[in-house]
Design an enzyme around this catalytic site. Structure first.
Site, PDB file in Angstrom:
ATOM      1  N   LYS A  94      21.015  14.281  80.032  1.00  0.00           N
ATOM      2  CA  LYS A  94      22.320  14.867  79.589  1.00  0.00           C
ATOM      3  C   LYS A  94      23.488  14.573  80.124  1.00  0.00           C
ATOM      4  CE  LYS A  94      20.661  18.528  76.643  1.00  0.00           C
ATOM      5  NZ  LYS A  94      19.041  19.073  77.042  1.00  0.00           N
ATOM      6  N   GLU A 116      28.945  23.710  73.415  1.00  0.00           N
ATOM      7  CA  GLU A 116      27.977  24.633  73.020  1.00  0.00           C
ATOM      8  C   GLU A 116      26.690  24.539  73.949  1.00  0.00           C
ATOM      9  OE1 GLU A 116      28.120  22.182  71.181  1.00  0.00           O
ATOM     10  OE2 GLU A 116      25.967  21.337  71.902  1.00  0.00           O
ATOM     11  N   SER A 382      12.586  12.548  80.223  1.00  0.00           N
ATOM     12  CA  SER A 382      14.006  13.147  79.893  1.00  0.00           C
ATOM     13  C   SER A 382      14.465  14.003  80.826  1.00  0.00           C
ATOM     14  CB  SER A 382      14.173  13.683  78.537  1.00  0.00           C
ATOM     15  OG  SER A 382      13.294  14.769  78.351  1.00  0.00           O
TER      16      SER A 382
HETATM   17  C1  PLP Z   1      18.002  18.940  76.037  1.00  0.00           C
HETATM   18  C2  PLP Z   1      16.817  18.263  76.474  1.00  0.00           C
HETATM   19  C3  PLP Z   1      16.108  17.696  75.467  1.00  0.00           C
HETATM   20  C4  PLP Z   1      16.468  17.686  73.948  1.00  0.00           C
HETATM   21  O1  PLP Z   1      17.637  16.929  73.757  1.00  0.00           O
HETATM   22  P1  PLP Z   1      17.604  15.530  72.964  1.00  0.00           P
HETATM   23  O2  PLP Z   1      18.982  15.447  72.562  1.00  0.00           O
HETATM   24  O3  PLP Z   1      16.614  15.327  71.956  1.00  0.00           O
HETATM   25  O4  PLP Z   1      17.308  14.479  74.012  1.00  0.00           O
HETATM   26  C5  PLP Z   1      15.105  16.845  76.072  1.00  0.00           C
HETATM   27  N1  PLP Z   1      14.682  16.917  77.346  1.00  0.00           N
HETATM   28  C6  PLP Z   1      15.623  17.260  78.061  1.00  0.00           C
HETATM   29  C7  PLP Z   1      15.006  17.418  79.454  1.00  0.00           C
HETATM   30  C8  PLP Z   1      16.637  18.315  77.925  1.00  0.00           C
HETATM   31  O5  PLP Z   1      17.251  18.807  78.779  1.00  0.00           O
END
Ligand code: PLP
Length: 400
Positions: A94, A116, A382
């Site tokens: 993010k 948000e 992620s």
């Molecule tokens: C917020 C988040 C997601 C989901 O958001 P996407 O916009 O679908 O990428 C996935 N993994 C992590 C670690 C997050 O913090």
């Protein structure tokens, strides 16, 4: 990537097939069109690119590595690689779009960012970027989420953000977006809405995708350097869809690479038990754009649920809806228990504690390993799981 986007998805600007668009007031449309044209200019501006690159490299530790998960690979008899977005500053992908959006805000003369947040991950990332770039920062968050994610609320406060509690409806992410959007309509002359995923009205999905596409760009090069070729399958979890689209952008023109987006099945298939918008959603409009949307039989927006709070949004990015229709990406589901199993599996075989969101992608890779013997699977990891450890130990303890 550029050609694919232009020729096939963006014939009609802001639309991806029938999805996307701008379902907003005329006044905001004019503002958004102006933001978009300034964004397009900055995209081609060398100085902006240099500044962004510098932030990515020296502030957020990019490029994040691709890691060969040797132990996991051995156990499942295939080659499993992880793109380590968990190693970013603030612990997830993010920060990529947060730095981009905050830099954009600053360049176009805004004093404040408004956003948000659900579990607080986007809030922390944008508050971090705002602190660094000297912008005011208002974060809207449902009161239920505030109680659940106090450490992140405290991080935002330390970083100097105003955390504004939202008390309507379920008091979670959907209501936080409503409240942030309402506030933004009164402040758009001096503030930029910095949305947390590839969702919302045009041009936000395109802007956020652009900043996240660094993931796929890096991963493709790194993978070729490491292995001499491309992966057979690329796997990413899908909430709003930003980490997945950023990863897929690197491989979408490589027709031999299978792309899998993994949605949360939560507790089950019934509406209200999951957040699998691409799997169980119907065409609908939420927060100013058209997408596949989880809806009740009476067409009201359904509650979304997943053990991973970063995935529980009832809608999904418009480009994912389009990529589903074209068949270029396959969208699959993983339930809470499978995600928890994968959370422990990666922690105990590789010494990497994944975010519960990312655990969905890991779980799906494990699921298809049997039919992919000897093949190369690349997972977008992620985020890291520090934020989830108290919750997992309390609700899903597991002996050594
Ligand atoms: C917020 C988040 C997601 C989901 O958001 P996407 O916009 O679908 O990428 C996935 N993994 C992590 C670690 C997050 O913090």
């Amino acid at each position: 990537m550029e050609t694919y986007m232009k020729n096939k998805a963006q014939e009609n600007e802001g639309y991806f097939g029938i999805y996307g668009g701008q379902y907003i007031s005329e006044e905001l449309k004019a503002e958004f069109d102006s933001i978009y044209s300034q964004f397009l200019k900055l995209k081609n501006d060398e100085k902006f690119q240099e500044e962004l690159k510098d932030l990515f490299e020296h502030f957020s530790c990019r490029p994040t590595p691709v890691y060969f998960a040797k132990n996991l690979s051995k156990e499942y008899d295939c080659e499993i690689y992880l793109k380590r977005e968990d190693l970013n500053h603030t612990g997830a992908h993010k920060i990529n779009h947060s730095l981009g959006e905050a830099l954009l805000a600053k360049k176009i003369g805004k004093k404040k960012v408004i956003a948000e947040t659900g579990a607080g991950q986007h809030g922390v990332a944008i508050a971090t970027a705002a602190a660094l770039l000297g912008l005011e920062c208002d974060i809207y968050m449902g009161e239920t989420d505030i109680q659940k994610a106090l450490p992140n609320v405290n991080r935002m406060k330390i970083l100097g953000a105003n955390v504004i509690s939202v008390h309507s409806g379920q008091m979670t992410l959907k209501e936080a977006v409503d409240a942030a959007f309402e506030a933004y309509q009164n402040e758009y002359k001096t503030a930029l809405y910095t949305i947390g995923s590839v969702v919302g009205p045009h041009p936000f999905p395109t802007i956020v995708e652009y900043f996240q596409s660094v993931i796929g760009k890096e991963a493709r090069e790194q993978f070729i350097t490491m292995t001499g070729g491309l992966p057979d399958c690329v796997i990413a979890c899908v909430g709003g869809g930003s980490n997945a689209i950023g990863m897929f952008d690197g491989f979408i023109e490589d027709k031999g690479v299978k792309l899998y987006g993994v949605e949360p099945l939560g507790k089950g298939e019934k509406i209200g038990e999951n957040a699998a918008s691409l799997t169980y959603g119907r065409e609908g409009i939420l927060h100013g754009f058209k997408c596949l949307l989880l809806q009740n039989p009476d067409n009201t927006v359904a509650d979304a649920y997943s053990v991973a709070s970063g995935l529980d949004y009832p809608g999904v990015g418009p480009k994912h809806c389009y990529l589903k229709d074209t068949g270029r990406v396959e969208y699959k589901t993983i339930n809470d228990n499978e995600a928890i199993e994968a959370f422990y599996k990666l922690s105990r075989t590789e010494g990497i504690i994944p975010a519960l969101e990312s655990s969905h992608a890991v779980a799906y890779a494990i699921k298809i390993a049997g039919e992919n013997r000897g093949k190369k699977l690349l997972i977008n990891l992620s985020g890291r799981g520090d934020k989830d450890i108290d919750f997992v130990l309390k609700h899903y303890p597991k002996k050594a």
